[in-house]
Design an enzyme around this catalytic site. Structure first.
Site, short mmCIF file in Angstrom:
data_model
loop_
_atom_site.label_atom_id
_atom_site.label_comp_id
_atom_site.label_asym_id
_atom_site.label_seq_id
_atom_site.Cartn_x
_atom_site.Cartn_y
_atom_site.Cartn_z
N LYS A 1 0.87 -1.18 0.00
CA LYS A 1 0.00 0.00 0.00
C LYS A 1 0.91 1.23 0.00
CE LYS A 1 -1.46 2.94 2.67
NZ LYS A 1 -1.48 4.18 1.87
N GLY B 1 4.43 4.00 12.86
CA GLY B 1 5.12 2.72 13.08
C GLY B 1 4.63 2.05 14.36
N GLU C 1 11.14 1.08 9.60
CA GLU C 1 12.19 2.07 9.32
C GLU C 1 11.54 3.42 9.55
OE1 GLU C 1 15.35 4.27 7.52
OE2 GLU C 1 13.51 4.09 6.38
N CYS D 1 14.39 10.23 5.43
CA CYS D 1 14.45 9.77 6.83
C CYS D 1 15.83 10.02 7.43
CB CYS D 1 14.05 8.32 6.95
SG CYS D 1 14.97 7.24 5.86
N GLU E 1 11.20 15.59 14.30
CA GLU E 1 11.61 15.39 12.91
C GLU E 1 10.85 16.42 12.07
OE1 GLU E 1 10.28 11.79 10.77
OE2 GLU E 1 12.33 11.64 10.04
P1 NDP Z 1 3.01 8.39 8.01
O1 NDP Z 1 4.05 7.62 8.74
O2 NDP Z 1 1.69 8.51 8.67
O3 NDP Z 1 2.80 7.72 6.56
C1 NDP Z 1 3.63 6.75 5.98
C2 NDP Z 1 2.80 5.64 5.38
O4 NDP Z 1 1.99 5.02 6.38
C3 NDP Z 1 1.83 6.10 4.31
O5 NDP Z 1 1.71 5.11 3.30
C4 NDP Z 1 0.52 6.21 5.08
O6 NDP Z 1 -0.58 6.14 4.22
C5 NDP Z 1 0.63 5.00 5.96
N1 NDP Z 1 -0.21 4.98 7.16
C6 NDP Z 1 -0.63 6.04 7.91
N2 NDP Z 1 -1.36 5.60 8.98
C7 NDP Z 1 -1.41 4.25 8.89
C8 NDP Z 1 -2.00 3.22 9.69
N3 NDP Z 1 -2.68 3.48 10.79
N4 NDP Z 1 -1.85 1.93 9.31
C9 NDP Z 1 -1.14 1.62 8.20
N5 NDP Z 1 -0.58 2.56 7.39
C10 NDP Z 1 -0.68 3.84 7.74
O7 NDP Z 1 3.62 9.79 7.66
P2 NDP Z 1 2.90 11.13 7.14
O8 NDP Z 1 2.69 11.03 5.69
O9 NDP Z 1 1.69 11.44 7.98
O10 NDP Z 1 4.03 12.23 7.47
C11 NDP Z 1 4.19 12.74 8.79
C12 NDP Z 1 5.64 12.75 9.21
O11 NDP Z 1 6.15 11.42 9.21
C13 NDP Z 1 6.59 13.51 8.28
O12 NDP Z 1 6.59 14.86 8.53
C14 NDP Z 1 7.90 12.87 8.63
O13 NDP Z 1 8.39 13.45 9.81
C15 NDP Z 1 7.54 11.43 8.91
N6 NDP Z 1 7.81 10.55 7.75
C16 NDP Z 1 8.96 9.83 7.79
C17 NDP Z 1 9.32 9.04 6.72
C18 NDP Z 1 10.57 8.24 6.72
O14 NDP Z 1 11.08 7.92 5.65
N7 NDP Z 1 11.08 7.87 7.88
C19 NDP Z 1 8.49 8.99 5.50
C20 NDP Z 1 7.27 9.76 5.58
C21 NDP Z 1 6.98 10.52 6.67
P3 NDP Z 1 -1.25 7.51 3.63
O15 NDP Z 1 -0.14 8.40 3.21
O16 NDP Z 1 -2.02 6.98 2.50
O17 NDP Z 1 -2.07 8.05 4.75
#
Ligand code: NDP
Length: 494
Positions: free
Chosen positions: A184, A242, A260, A295, A393
């Site tokens: 997903k 996570g 991660e 990240c 972050e």
């Molecule tokens: P999220 O961690 O919420 O999103 C990452 C992925 O998880 C997306 O595919 C999202 O789907 C999905 N997701 C969200 N909630 C759930 C859930 N309950 N169960 C399963 N999957 C889920 O990050 P955000 O997009 O909200 O970004 C917020 C912050 O997260 C950023 O500002 C940054 O700090 C951090 N982040 C860190 C990343 C990294 O590489 N370590 C990558 C992205 C964000 P969908 O987008 O469709 O909601």
């Protein structure tokens, strides 16, 4: 011009299963926005629980009934090699999809992301027959074998910052080890992953061994993680999400998870660093690449007080050269922020940091008038260790600056209470570097450089709340296998 660029690119805007891209009629649709322009360019279905169930069951049956897990590992490897070749042949289209839908500039996708994912597919193809468990030292009338087997269906949740690379990180080791995978992708950047799965199918992967389900995290992502037929979950994204995924996996399994997560990674610069200008470029790149939406972004500069002033001048010169713009223009060197909402979040942390006493040395605000959301590269001089910009972050091109007088002070500033993803050390003194490697509680340390490379043998993942388990490297492959103990007894007398 921009509209034409987008309208001339067909968008695969449906779930991928049964070897095809489908728009499920039952699912509600949402609009997907191009980060470069801020305009809607496609519709995307949000998979309901029922759609997730159908797609996961298709993968579960395919993994059990097809010969994917049982065929000779070298035959599986051949499919992954063909996949890599198809990615190479279709790179122009894939790069367009990635550039339209994400913050990745097209020239970087072609120079980095695509060659990187091709190499990732080949790296994991090479591991397909390089494992096999071991023989245990049992009593003499029996043979004890520990054999390694795939989980079945791996569920993967990928983020929006590097959609293709993140999908490949999850898919290649899972597939090479004989699993099926359902990904997903983030609802913000869904389509390049759909095309990646199509290419895998075209390369000879059996139907439903690599499926993609589109939707929101909260609904579709959660349903995927909770599905009883998903044997393992792998995720890249925020620490908060996570944690909720891990909890869902505990309640509905328990099933193993690889996480991660976020980081607050330091770049520590000593006065003995060999070439100040070169080091400053390295530090600047590590916070402005993909506009800091990485990240492992090197978001905290910790620098010897004696070189601070000249170093900051170098950083400012580098920042000034960056040119924000749409991802498909070759002049663009500063990516858009993925969404207006993320840009506003960055702005609010920067504003709060200044309120708490930080000095803003440059940038500090959203760049208006470009359609998409862009954020000016920002330097925040921090005077108080409790400042919000050090704690959270930010995921934008925002670099905090702290200074030290002694080496001891440098290591102590570098340690973060919460995160432990990565760190960079810039110094020509080997003894000092070695002391740093030992002291820093992080999953990756880069010396006189910053960031990952094409050395796929090096695993990546965090300490502390930056995650558990590893992506890439042999560890990522191993994480896609579970072990079975087999005890075979025989009669020693004849
Ligand atoms: P999220 O961690 O919420 O999103 C990452 C992925 O998880 C997306 O595919 C999202 O789907 C999905 N997701 C969200 N909630 C759930 C859930 N309950 N169960 C399963 N999957 C889920 O990050 P955000 O997009 O909200 O970004 C917020 C912050 O997260 C950023 O500002 C940054 O700090 C951090 N982040 C860190 C990343 C990294 O590489 N370590 C990558 C992205 C964000 P969908 O987008 O469709 O909601």
């Amino acid at each position: 011009m921009e509209d034409q660029y987008i309208t001339n690119t067909p968008i695969p805007n449906g779930h991928f299963y049964h070897g095809e891209c489908h728009l499920s009629k039952k699912d509600e649709c949402i609009e997907v926005v191009c980060p470069s322009t801020g305009e809607v360019y496609a519709q995307m279905p949000i998979a309901s629980k029922e759609t997730v169930d159908n797609i996961v069951l298709a993968s579960y049956n395919a993994q059990r009934d097809s010969d994917w897990a049982t065929r000779a590992p070298r035959e599986r490897a051949k499919v992954l090699y063909r996949w890599a070749t198809l990615i190479e042949q279709n790179q122009a289209y894939l790069a367009r999809l990635e550039a339209i839908g994400s913050s990745r500039p097209m020239h970087e996708v072609l120079a980095w992301d695509i060659p990187y994912i091709i190499d990732t597919a080949r790296f994991f193809a090479e591991l397909a027959d390089k494992h096999g468990g071991y023989i245990g030292a049992t009593q003499s009338d029996r043979l004890g074998m520990v054999i390694r087997e795939p989980y079945g269906v791996v569920g993967a949740i990928t983020p929006w910052n590097f959609p293709l690379s993140m999908a490949m990180w999850k898919a290649a080791p899972a597939l090479s080890a004989g699993n099926a995978i359902v990904i997903k992708p983030s609802e913000l950047t869904p389509f390049s992953t759909v095309y990646l799965a199509k290419l895998a199918f075209d390369a000879g992967l059996p139907k439903d061994i690599f499926n993609v389900v589109l939707g929101s995290g909260r609904e579709t992502g959660a349903a995927l993680c909770e599905h009883p037929q998903v044997g393992k979950v792998t995720f890249t994204g925020s620490t908060q999400t996570g944690a909720s995924i891990m909890s869902a996996c505990a309640m509905t399994g328990p099933k193993p998870v690889t996480l991660e997560l976020g980081g607050k990674s330091p770049q520590i610069v000593f006065a003995d660093t060999k070439d100040l200008e070169r080091t400053a470029h390295c530090v600047a790149k590590a916070i402005t690449g993909n506009a800091g939406q990485v990240c492992v972004s090197g978001s905290r500069l910790i620098i010897d007080k004696s070189i601070e002033a000249s170093f900051i001048e170098c950083l400012k010169r580098y920042f000034k050269q960056l040119s924000p713009g749409v991802t498909w223009e070759s002049e663009t060197t500063l990516s858009p922020i993925i969404s207006r909402q993320q840009a506003t979040r960055i702005q609010s942390i920067v504003d709060q940091s200044i309120k708490e006493g930080a000095d803003c040395l440059c940038g500090g605000e959203i760049i208006n008038g470009l359609g998409g959301a862009y954020f000016a590269p920002t330097l925040l001089k921090i005077h108080d260790e409790k400042n919000i910009a050090l704690e959270q972050e930010i995921f934008g091109p925002v670099l905090t600056i702290q200074t030290f007088d002694t080496e001891h002070e440098a290591w102590s500033l570098a340690q973060h209470d919460v995160y432990g993803l990565a760190a960079g050390i810039h110094s020509a003194n080997l003894d000092r570097v070695m002391r740093g490697i030992r002291k820093l509680e992080v999953g990756s340390v880069w010396i006189n450089r910053y960031g990952r490379s094409f050395d796929h043998i090096m695993p990546t993942g965090g300490y502390k709340r930056s995650g558990i388990g590893k992506d890439i490297g042999i560890e990522a492959f191993e994480a896609n296998l579970r072990s079975k103990s087999v005890l075979l007894e025989f009669d020693e007398a004849y």
